[in-house]
Each structure stands twice: as C-alpha cells, then as structure tokens.
Design a protein around this motif. Sequence first.
Motif, PDB file in Angstrom:
ATOM      1  N   GLU A   1       0.824  -1.207   0.000  1.00 18.58           N
ATOM      2  CA  GLU A   1       0.000   0.000   0.000  1.00 18.58           C
ATOM      3  C   GLU A   1       0.857   1.254   0.000  1.00 18.58           C
TER       4      GLU A   1
ATOM      5  N   GLN B   1       2.449   1.941  -3.369  1.00 21.50           N
ATOM      6  CA  GLN B   1       1.506   2.497  -4.335  1.00 21.50           C
ATOM      7  C   GLN B   1       1.365   4.005  -4.188  1.00 21.50           C
ATOM      8  N   CYS B   2       1.821   4.531  -3.073  1.00 21.23           N
ATOM      9  CA  CYS B   2       1.778   5.978  -2.824  1.00 21.23           C
ATOM     10  C   CYS B   2       3.129   6.636  -3.096  1.00 21.23           C
TER      11      CYS B   2
ATOM     12  N   LYS C   1      -2.611   7.458  -2.731  1.00 20.06           N
ATOM     13  CA  LYS C   1      -2.106   6.921  -4.000  1.00 20.06           C
ATOM     14  C   LYS C   1      -2.700   7.663  -5.194  1.00 20.06           C
TER      15      LYS C   1
ATOM     16  N   VAL D   1      -0.286   9.998  -7.126  1.00 17.22           N
ATOM     17  CA  VAL D   1       0.790   9.475  -7.970  1.00 17.22           C
ATOM     18  C   VAL D   1       0.564   9.808  -9.441  1.00 17.22           C
TER      19      VAL D   1
END
Length: 251
Positions: free
Chosen positions: A47, A50-51, A119, A122
């Motif tokens: 997780e 993903q950020c 996220k 991004v």
Amino acid sequence: YMGILEIMASTLNELFSQPKVTIDQLVPEIKEAEGVSEAQEEINSEEREQCTIFVGNLPMDTKPKQLSNFFKDCGEVDAVRFRSIATVESKIPKRAAVILKQFSDVKDTMNGYLVFKSKDSVAKALELNGQQFRGKHIRVDVVSDSKHDYKNTIFVGNIPFKTTEEELWSKFGEFGKVKNVRIVRDKVTHQAKGIAYVTFETKEERVKASKASIDIGGRQLRIKKATSKSCLLYTSPSPRDATLSRMPSSA
C-alpha cells in the motif's frame, strides 16, 4: 550507541580542524537520517509503495522541503527519501559524509523517493516527468508494477565518463520529446560506465535519433535501438533502502 558516536565525533575532529564536532551536534543529524526505521518498516508494505514515486536526476544539494514543494499541487506529501548519493572515499561512515556534504565529483545528481498520503496523487505526479527542477530535467516514475516502453528507447555508447544526464537531455532533445535519460553507473562507486538509455515519446523520434551523428567531448556516440526490456529495469532499488526524511504535515 554513545560509544559509536564518540568514535564518529573523534574521527570528524581529526579530519576537520574546525569547527569541533560534539556528540550533542551529531546525535540530531544521525537521528534524522536513521531514526525513521519504523517508517521504513511501513514503506515495505504494498500500500505504501503504491503511494510512492521515484524521482531521478535531482541536484545533489536538494532538500526534502524543496522536493516536497515541487510536488505539492499533486497532493499531501508524507515523506521524502534520497539515495544514490556519491560521496568521497573516507574513513567516516557514508551517512556522516552526506551530512558534511562530502560529495564526489563522479556525478552531480542523486535519486529520490517521495511518498504521498494518497495513491491518487501518484498519477498527477507522473505528469511532471521531464519537467525542470532546479535546472535539471527530472525523471518521475512509479515504484510498483512499473511498465516501461522500451520500444521507443535507444542505446547510447562511447559516452565520455564525465557526461551528465542533463547533457544527454539537451543533445537528444533536438530530435523530439525525451521522456527519460538513464546513464548506467557502477552501483558502488556511481562512476559512469560510458553507456546510457534515452526514451522518446514516439517511434518516429526514436528512429530520427538513431540515425543521428552526435559528438560529445570529441567522441562519436554509438547509437542504436535498444533491443532488450532489461534496458529500462531501473537500477534504483526499492524505496525501503533509501535514507528517509519525514515531512511535517504543513509540507
């Protein structure tokens, strides 16, 4: 722990006659670089990755706050980390050399990792790939499930060792929109190996650059289409290995 710091302080005082380095001065700096182990543990999670974005070709003296401010419109920044910092050969630990800004002249850039709170930030950050940050074109990419377009990439050989990423951005920018430039370097010394990969926006731009005759420092570059996907498997390691500086909530 205090014994180790005493040795570090003593070593620094031997190498630099002024000013004297005390343990009290050293502890806050070491804690800033190392006292984030719990945060590093968090970043191991899928997780968190993903950020996270990878940012390449950053000026060596970049501060966490400066990089955070550059991406502030993309979303709230949680942490900034730097790595691939080339320091001079020394008896002192690498982290201490970084704190004292004992940088090597083999390269003038470093890489960074920036962690957002969400996220969703991004995708916005990726739009800044190729933009100039403090005079250098930065490479912005994801660190998880990254799929690179090697079909529009050229291999460049016979590059003078002192050539910088920015010089290649300038040279190949004449043939189209450059998406990223990567000079291949030794993982330990950061010395360039004389080869690089340049990715363009389109196939037409890649073909045009492949046929070009380019000279840098009196050396004729060898240019051809990159033929392997491995050419864009970035040498930048997992963000969990990077020195981390957590940003304040107001960053």
